[in-house]
Enzyme design. Structure first.
Site, PDB file in Angstrom:
ATOM      1  N   PHE A 148      -2.126  -6.584   1.476  1.00 23.00           N
ATOM      2  CA  PHE A 148      -1.778  -5.676   0.516  1.00 23.00           C
ATOM      3  C   PHE A 148      -3.067  -5.038  -0.005  1.00 23.00           C
ATOM      4  O   PHE A 148      -4.003  -5.817  -0.486  1.00 23.00           O
ATOM      5  CB  PHE A 148      -0.952  -5.786  -0.506  1.00 23.00           C
ATOM      6  CG  PHE A 148       0.582  -6.016  -0.249  1.00 23.00           C
ATOM      7  CD1 PHE A 148       1.364  -4.822  -0.710  1.00 23.00           C
ATOM      8  CD2 PHE A 148       1.027  -7.094   0.330  1.00 23.00           C
ATOM      9  CE1 PHE A 148       2.846  -5.117  -0.346  1.00 23.00           C
ATOM     10  CE2 PHE A 148       2.312  -6.975   0.652  1.00 23.00           C
ATOM     11  CZ  PHE A 148       3.297  -6.145   0.301  1.00 23.00           C
ATOM     12  N   ASP A 149      -3.080  -3.554  -0.009  1.00 20.84           N
ATOM     13  CA  ASP A 149      -4.264  -3.125  -0.844  1.00 20.84           C
ATOM     14  C   ASP A 149      -3.977  -3.145  -2.368  1.00 20.84           C
ATOM     15  O   ASP A 149      -2.664  -3.539  -2.732  1.00 20.84           O
ATOM     16  CB  ASP A 149      -4.191  -1.384  -0.521  1.00 20.84           C
ATOM     17  CG  ASP A 149      -5.061  -0.427  -1.357  1.00 20.84           C
ATOM     18  OD1 ASP A 149      -6.038  -1.168  -1.542  1.00 20.84           O
ATOM     19  OD2 ASP A 149      -4.615   0.672  -1.987  1.00 20.84           O
ATOM     20  N   LEU A 150      -4.703  -2.900  -3.251  1.00 20.71           N
ATOM     21  CA  LEU A 150      -4.464  -3.018  -4.688  1.00 20.71           C
ATOM     22  C   LEU A 150      -3.979  -1.731  -5.361  1.00 20.71           C
ATOM     23  O   LEU A 150      -2.831  -1.472  -5.782  1.00 20.71           O
ATOM     24  CB  LEU A 150      -5.539  -3.962  -5.346  1.00 20.71           C
ATOM     25  CG  LEU A 150      -5.478  -4.206  -6.894  1.00 20.71           C
ATOM     26  CD1 LEU A 150      -4.093  -5.196  -7.062  1.00 20.71           C
ATOM     27  CD2 LEU A 150      -6.634  -4.828  -7.450  1.00 20.71           C
ATOM     28  N   ASP A 151      -4.991  -0.965  -5.588  1.00 20.37           N
ATOM     29  CA  ASP A 151      -5.076   0.330  -6.257  1.00 20.37           C
ATOM     30  C   ASP A 151      -4.208   1.128  -5.447  1.00 20.37           C
ATOM     31  O   ASP A 151      -4.370   1.649  -4.351  1.00 20.37           O
ATOM     32  CB  ASP A 151      -6.297   0.701  -6.594  1.00 20.37           C
ATOM     33  CG  ASP A 151      -7.112   0.045  -7.259  1.00 20.37           C
ATOM     34  OD1 ASP A 151      -6.874  -0.481  -8.269  1.00 20.37           O
ATOM     35  OD2 ASP A 151      -8.607   0.196  -7.031  1.00 20.37           O
TER      36      ASP A 151
END
Length: 214
Positions: free
Chosen positions: A7-10
């Site tokens: 997963f990406d965060l932002d």
């Protein structure tokens, strides 16, 4: 073996716009640069930070100074100006029962770990991987390669993110990617980059991953 999800965060786990925008404004004020529009600020979320400052026409030295000023404000105020997206925690909790979940973000790894600890999300992730502070590991493809190495990942892994950089970074590592539409990227951007599926809200990821669009 459980499938791995990166997963990406932002823009994927958290809405971090308040702290990011404030820190960009702080850096630009320090450098006596005119303020940016909201759309221009929005474009900073996703790419490596130094690249976004370079895109403003900054020299290498000025771009690095901008990054330093940004981090000065971000460390002091912006880091915890974040909001998890609605039902993202429920989504992560459910996925973590059947998959191995990781973070792969262009945000500095040290900041990503602090934010997820602050939110109480650490237990959902088998590993949290991000950029370094020296801009040697900032591009999403490089971050994801690093994450895959650390996690002993393979070609069945899947990337989930909100910007073209996430999708292209996955393709550079031989992975498929699902785009999310509730973050900072557009449908056109994600599809053009090669997203195999799109989620309008976090819970849709459960079905998209289960039906294995990858």
């Amino acid at each position: 073996m459980k499938q791995q999800l990166f997963f990406d965060l932002d823009g994927t786990i958290i809405d971090s716009s308040e702290g990011i925008y404030a820190s960009i404004r702080y850096a630009l004020e320090k450098l006596a640069h005119p303020p940016l529009s909201t759309d221009a600020l929005r474009s900073f979320v996703g790419p490596p930070l130094i690249d976004s400052f370079r895109d403003l026409g900054f020299t290498e030295d000025k771009a690095q100074r901008a990054v330093n000023y940004y981090r000065e404000n971000y460390r002091d105020k912006g880091i915890f100006q974040v909001k998890p997206y609605e039902v993202i925690e429920k989504t992560l909790a459910m996925l973590s029962e059947t998959h191995e979940i990781f973070i792969a973000t262009s945000k500095p790894e040290i900041f990503a770990k602090e934010i997820l600890a602050y939110l109480g999300f650490n237990d959902y992730f088998k590993g949290i991987y991000g950029a370094d502070l020296e801009n040697k590991r900032g591009e999403k493809a490089t971050v994801l390669a690093y994450a895959l190495e650390k996690a002993n990942g393979n070609a069945s892994a899947l990337m989930i993110g909100d910007r073209s950089h996430d999708i292209l970074g996955a393709k550079a590592n031989g992975l498929s990617a699902i785009g999310v539409l509730y973050g900072f990227g557009s449908k056109e951007e994600l599809l053009s980059a090669g997203a195999v599926a799109l989620a309008e809200q976090p819970l849709e990821l459960l079905e998209l991953i289960r039906t294995d669009h990858a």
